[in-house]
Each structure stands twice: as structure tokens, then as C-alpha cells.
Write a protein that holds these residues in place. Sequence first.
Motif, PDB file in Angstrom:
ATOM      1  N   LEU A   1      27.649 -67.238  56.985  1.00 47.18           N
ATOM      2  CA  LEU A   1      28.491 -67.490  58.156  1.00 47.18           C
ATOM      3  C   LEU A   1      28.071 -68.746  58.903  1.00 47.18           C
ATOM      4  O   LEU A   1      28.877 -69.345  59.624  1.00 47.18           O
ATOM      5  N   ALA A   2      26.812 -69.160  58.741  1.00 42.02           N
ATOM      6  CA  ALA A   2      26.336 -70.365  59.435  1.00 42.02           C
ATOM      7  C   ALA A   2      26.820 -71.644  58.765  1.00 42.02           C
ATOM      8  O   ALA A   2      26.957 -72.676  59.431  1.00 42.02           O
ATOM      9  N   VAL A   3      27.079 -71.593  57.462  1.00 45.29           N
ATOM     10  CA  VAL A   3      27.410 -72.811  56.720  1.00 45.29           C
ATOM     11  C   VAL A   3      28.672 -73.507  57.240  1.00 45.29           C
ATOM     12  O   VAL A   3      28.638 -74.714  57.532  1.00 45.29           O
ATOM     13  N   PRO A   4      29.821 -72.824  57.375  1.00 50.30           N
ATOM     14  CA  PRO A   4      31.004 -73.547  57.885  1.00 50.30           C
ATOM     15  C   PRO A   4      30.817 -74.059  59.303  1.00 50.30           C
ATOM     16  O   PRO A   4      31.320 -75.138  59.649  1.00 50.30           O
TER      17      PRO A   4
ATOM     18  N   GLY B   1      33.712 -77.533  55.284  1.00 50.99           N
ATOM     19  CA  GLY B   1      33.512 -76.245  55.940  1.00 50.99           C
ATOM     20  C   GLY B   1      34.701 -75.323  55.750  1.00 50.99           C
ATOM     21  O   GLY B   1      34.546 -74.112  55.541  1.00 50.99           O
ATOM     22  N   GLY B   2      35.906 -75.884  55.818  1.00 54.59           N
ATOM     23  CA  GLY B   2      37.100 -75.098  55.565  1.00 54.59           C
ATOM     24  C   GLY B   2      37.175 -74.617  54.124  1.00 54.59           C
ATOM     25  O   GLY B   2      37.566 -73.475  53.851  1.00 54.59           O
ATOM     26  N   VAL B   3      36.795 -75.480  53.186  1.00 49.01           N
ATOM     27  CA  VAL B   3      36.756 -75.090  51.773  1.00 49.01           C
ATOM     28  C   VAL B   3      35.821 -73.905  51.575  1.00 49.01           C
ATOM     29  O   VAL B   3      36.129 -72.972  50.826  1.00 49.01           O
ATOM     30  N   PHE B   4      34.691 -73.932  52.248  1.00 49.62           N
ATOM     31  CA  PHE B   4      33.733 -72.831  52.138  1.00 49.62           C
ATOM     32  C   PHE B   4      34.381 -71.511  52.546  1.00 49.62           C
ATOM     33  O   PHE B   4      34.185 -70.483  51.907  1.00 49.62           O
ATOM     34  N   LEU B   5      35.172 -71.550  53.608  1.00 46.01           N
ATOM     35  CA  LEU B   5      35.835 -70.331  54.074  1.00 46.01           C
ATOM     36  C   LEU B   5      36.870 -69.840  53.069  1.00 46.01           C
ATOM     37  O   LEU B   5      37.042 -68.629  52.886  1.00 46.01           O
TER      38      LEU B   5
ATOM     39  N   LEU C   1      17.523 -66.461  51.983  1.00 46.36           N
ATOM     40  CA  LEU C   1      17.739 -67.838  51.540  1.00 46.36           C
ATOM     41  C   LEU C   1      17.706 -67.983  50.025  1.00 46.36           C
ATOM     42  O   LEU C   1      18.066 -69.047  49.511  1.00 46.36           O
ATOM     43  N   VAL C   2      17.253 -66.944  49.316  1.00 44.45           N
ATOM     44  CA  VAL C   2      17.116 -67.053  47.860  1.00 44.45           C
ATOM     45  C   VAL C   2      17.857 -65.944  47.124  1.00 44.45           C
ATOM     46  O   VAL C   2      17.673 -65.767  45.926  1.00 44.45           O
TER      47      VAL C   2
ATOM     48  N   LEU D   1      24.076 -74.380  48.876  1.00 43.96           N
ATOM     49  CA  LEU D   1      22.971 -75.290  48.573  1.00 43.96           C
ATOM     50  C   LEU D   1      23.352 -76.726  48.896  1.00 43.96           C
ATOM     51  O   LEU D   1      22.559 -77.490  49.473  1.00 43.96           O
ATOM     52  N   LEU D   2      24.580 -77.116  48.555  1.00 43.51           N
ATOM     53  CA  LEU D   2      25.051 -78.463  48.871  1.00 43.51           C
ATOM     54  C   LEU D   2      25.116 -78.677  50.377  1.00 43.51           C
ATOM     55  O   LEU D   2      24.695 -79.725  50.889  1.00 43.51           O
ATOM     56  N   ALA D   3      25.618 -77.683  51.101  1.00 42.88           N
ATOM     57  CA  ALA D   3      25.746 -77.802  52.559  1.00 42.88           C
ATOM     58  C   ALA D   3      24.378 -77.947  53.221  1.00 42.88           C
ATOM     59  O   ALA D   3      24.201 -78.754  54.139  1.00 42.88           O
ATOM     60  N   VAL D   4      23.400 -77.159  52.769  1.00 40.45           N
ATOM     61  CA  VAL D   4      22.048 -77.255  53.335  1.00 40.45           C
ATOM     62  C   VAL D   4      21.460 -78.630  53.060  1.00 40.45           C
ATOM     63  O   VAL D   4      20.816 -79.233  53.930  1.00 40.45           O
TER      64      VAL D   4
END
Length: 424
Positions: free
Chosen positions: A65-68, A277-281, A211-212, A220-223
Motif C-alpha cells: 500500500l505504500a508503493v503507489p 503508481g497508478g499502474v501498480f494499483l 520486505l522479503v 522492487l523497481l519502485a523501491v
Amino acid sequence: MTTSTTAIDVNQPTLQPAAPTGRRMSLPVLLLVIAGTLSLTSLVRLVTGADGITNVSQMSTALQLAVPIGLAGLGGLWAERAGVVNIGLEGMMILGTWFGAWAGFQWGPWTGVVVGIVGGGLGGLLHAIVTVTFKVNHIVSGVAINILALGATRYLAPLAFEGHQGGSAKQSPAVESLGHFTVPGLSGALTDLNAKGWFLVSDVAGLLGGLVTNVSWLTLLAVALVPGSWWVLWRTPFGLRLRSCGENPIAAESLGVNVYKYKYLAVIISGGLAGLGGVFLAIVANPFYLEGQTSGRGYIGLAAMIFGNWMPGGLAIGAGLFGYTDSLNLRGGSANVHALLLLGALLLLAGAVWLVVRRAYVKAAITLAVGALFFAWYAGTNEVPNQVVSATPYVVTLVVLALSAQRLRMPKANGMQYRKGQGK
């Protein structure tokens, strides 16, 4: 009498934007604060029995939930470091969800990722044209993009998705998964350690285990984009010139920087990150586009950026905090939020002690009184209403921004209108 002149090379980092006026928290102090917060959280878990607040599943959900939110905030960071306020992050995320799902269900999820980024970037390009070229107020432009994106996707969704299996006027057909990974051995060991319920050790294991365990490749790409953005913006000539446009565009122009170009690039990148971020959702969090699925995350991302003081590291912490509180809706929300009332009371008590040390007695008294109210709420109830659980992420957003307002320092020329050659 002789005079000498020194040539200025704009390709070298000679123009340093002004540093923030307030004192920054050093890394050791930051680590100490994080350790103290984790210790208090562990204590609350032991006292309340709410093991869900630090288990692996909770942390894994919080990361998702934090990624977007983090990607939207990172998009805002790029734009505002170049001096362009981007209230349109929500609309750019909406474009990312629609374009990503539209391309994803037809040509595969990774194609959807690329097209979703392009869709968000188009929103950024529009914002740049309106604000940089035509000098429209940045807030007005951002709000207009949010409305335009919502209306455009609502119009296009029936045309693109109806008639396909699983598609409707408000939902796209399912998109194939990007895939997940779990670190073998390490994930299982951390999960077992978390289940033992030991003080602090099990809580740290829960955090690391999230995280794993069952992590999307897009996560992983977003981080990786967080330290990547820091390196580009603070360790390269390109980043220096871009940040100079947000601090003093007139001085930047006098050194040969094409201010318009860098503002355009920054806002387009901003839109692309929000689109991601939208793609992630639309592909990871849910395997389809759904009308309204951004749910204001663009605005929360903007709040995370402000909380982080326009720095990638602080932004990541803010996104993690908001993602964690949002995850409470999905996993044992009422019991976990009730336990967090006690954690809030303890944190406010610690804040009051710190204010007393700094001799801010009035603020300390107010903080202590609020902490007492939190404790009374916790002691006088066994659970909190579901409405409170749903509102928790937004309440935390407002409280955190209110508490951090005194140390914030935005780029000096952020939101200012700039015309080419105005320094001549």
C-alpha cells in the motif's frame, strides 16, 4: 592594473541551491528515533496482545500500500524541485491506472507498465504546457488535470472495456500478473522468529519479513527509484541544474541553464512516476482497472512529500507510515487501531518530555493533555468503530503534517511564475 575573469562551466556543480535553514536530523539521531519507536511498538504489542500490528503479513500489506503513495510523492518531488507545484498527481495516477490496464490486458503486463508511465507522462506534459509556457496558476492547472483525467477515463472505459470478458463500463478485463518473489530461507526464518513474540526481536523480524515475502517485481523497481532519484538530483550536474530552477531560476538562466527545458523534463518525469503508481494499483494491487481505485492516494503522496521535507528518504518514511495505517483496514483493523491508541499516547508522552527538555512548557502541556486523551480513549474502550479505522490514514496525514510544519522548507521558487529572460 590587471583584471582576471573565471569562466563558469554550467556542466560542473558550481551553483549550489541554498540549504534548508532548519537543522536536519542526523543519521544516528534518526536511527535512535526509529529504534525507540519500534521498542514502544513492541511494548504495546506485548501489553495489548495485538500481534497483528507487527506481523509479517501486516508489513507485507503495508509495503504494497505504500508503493503507489511513494511513487506519487516521488513524482511531486521531481516537479517541485524544479519549481512547479503538482497538485495534478491524482489525475496522473488515474491516467496511469487506465492506460496501464488498457494496454496490459491486451499486450501483457510489462507493456501495461510502459504505457501507464506514458499515460501519466502525458498528464505531466499537459501540466507543463499550461504552467510553464502559458503561466497558468499551478494549483488551478493541477485541479483541472485531476478533473480532466477523471472525466476522460470515465468516458473511455466503456468504449475500451465493454464487450471483453470480465470488462464493464467501470472495470477492465483482468491483467496477467507481473509475478512475485520470496527470498527462500530468509523469509521462512523471519516468519518463524516473528511468530515467537519476543520483545523487539520478533517485531524487527516482522518488519524485515514483510520486505522479503511475496514481493512484486514492480515493488522492487519502485523501491530502487527512491535512492536512484536522490542520486540523480543531488549527485549529478543534471540534478543540480534542475534543482537550481526550483531555487533561483534567474540565477540558473544567467549561468546558461535552459530553465524551461528542465521544468518540462521534471514535470513529465513527475507525471510518469505518478502514472507508475497508478499502474501498480491496476496491475499489482488489483489485476484490473477499477473506477475510483486511486482513492486520493495522489494527495496522500503529496502529503508524504511535504512530510519528507522534499527529500526522497523522508518521503519514503512518510509513504511507509501512511501505507502502514492504510493496511490496518485490511488486517484486524479495529483491534490494531485500538492498540495504536496506546502507542500514540506513549509517543505523545515522549514528545512532551522532549519539549520540557527544550523548555517549551506550554507546548509540552498541550502535548501531554492530548496524550492523556488518547490513553483515556484506549482505557475506556475495547475496540474502535470501523469508521475510525477507515479514517485513520487521513487523520495520520493531517496530524503528521501539523507536527512537522515548523521544520519544513520548500524550494524557494516553488510555484513562482518565471518568464525567460526576466533577469535581464
